[in-house]
Design an enzyme around this catalytic site. Sequence first.
Site, PDB file in Angstrom:
ATOM      1  N   LYS A  16      10.527 -69.706 -94.377  1.00  0.00           N
ATOM      2  CA  LYS A  16      10.489 -68.324 -94.034  1.00  0.00           C
ATOM      3  C   LYS A  16      10.271 -68.225 -92.481  1.00  0.00           C
ATOM      4  CE  LYS A  16       8.553 -64.382 -96.602  1.00  0.00           C
ATOM      5  NZ  LYS A  16       7.273 -63.951 -97.314  1.00  0.00           N
TER       6      LYS A  16
HETATM    7  C1  E4P Z   1       7.153 -60.815 -98.482  1.00  0.00           C
HETATM    8  O1  E4P Z   1       7.782 -61.869 -98.799  1.00  0.00           O
HETATM    9  C2  E4P Z   1       5.759 -60.341 -98.179  1.00  0.00           C
HETATM   10  O2  E4P Z   1       5.098 -61.628 -98.680  1.00  0.00           O
HETATM   11  C3  E4P Z   1       5.260 -59.513 -98.806  1.00  0.00           C
HETATM   12  O3  E4P Z   1       6.237 -58.808 -99.864  1.00  0.00           O
HETATM   13  C4  E4P Z   1       4.552 -58.486 -98.065  1.00  0.00           C
HETATM   14  O4  E4P Z   1       4.092 -57.506 -98.836  1.00  0.00           O
HETATM   15  P1  E4P Z   1       2.729 -56.497 -98.303  1.00  0.00           P
HETATM   16  O5  E4P Z   1       3.278 -55.656 -97.274  1.00  0.00           O
HETATM   17  O6  E4P Z   1       2.115 -55.822 -99.400  1.00  0.00           O
HETATM   18  O7  E4P Z   1       1.849 -57.255 -97.654  1.00  0.00           O
END
Ligand code: E4P
Length: 219
Positions: A83
């Site tokens: 990522k």
């Molecule tokens: C995506 O890969 C992120 O880990 C996640 O969905 C972020 O979510 P949040 O805005 O609730 O922190």
Amino acid sequence: MKFFIDTANIDEIRDLATTGMLDGVTTNPSLVAQSGRDFIEVLKDICATIDGPVSAEVTALDAEGMIKEGKTLAKLADNIVVKAPLTWDGLRACRALSSEGIKVNVTLCFSANQALLAAKAGAAYISPFVGRLDDIHIDGMELIEEIRAIYDNYPDLETEILVASIRNPNHVKDAAIIGADVVTIPPSVLRQLAGHPLTDKGLAAFMADWEKTGQKITG
Ligand code: E4P
């Protein structure tokens, strides 16, 4: 539509894996911090539990550092997806890692043009954060519609839309209606998906009537 689970909590992952609904996992540095565990150890545990893609985020901010970290993470298991953030350095790293056959999930996407860039950089997944847009009174699902329309205009773009920052069951439903490829869902929201008060009420009534018959199903 594929369901990924958005957590680094191995107990939650193991528990929800038994539903047969999990197609993959996404983590991020905040979720790893919440788990209180060593990043590499928790990734190994997750990859041993789930056969599908497991996103592991780099923490370097420069392309060279991201590529180095990405290669280290990719060696941990065959199902690791690296990522990287949607910055120019992240896009450079995405291009370099993708060209070596390492799948990349480009994260922190908040605009359609960012999603277009990620697809051109060879991303396997683009992660638009709908909840964080909703938080600032911008309709997150409109962004998913825009990205779906753009990607559908260019079938040679193979990037999958991975809807992230899901806050409630309606986000899952709306993403499915639009035709997103994947949703990554927090455990609490995933648990809510099967629930309906009329299901509970109906089941209670059926069980009460069944009890009155005095019968049992035996094999
Ligand atoms: C995506 O890969 C992120 O880990 C996640 O969905 C972020 O979510 P949040 O805005 O609730 O922190």
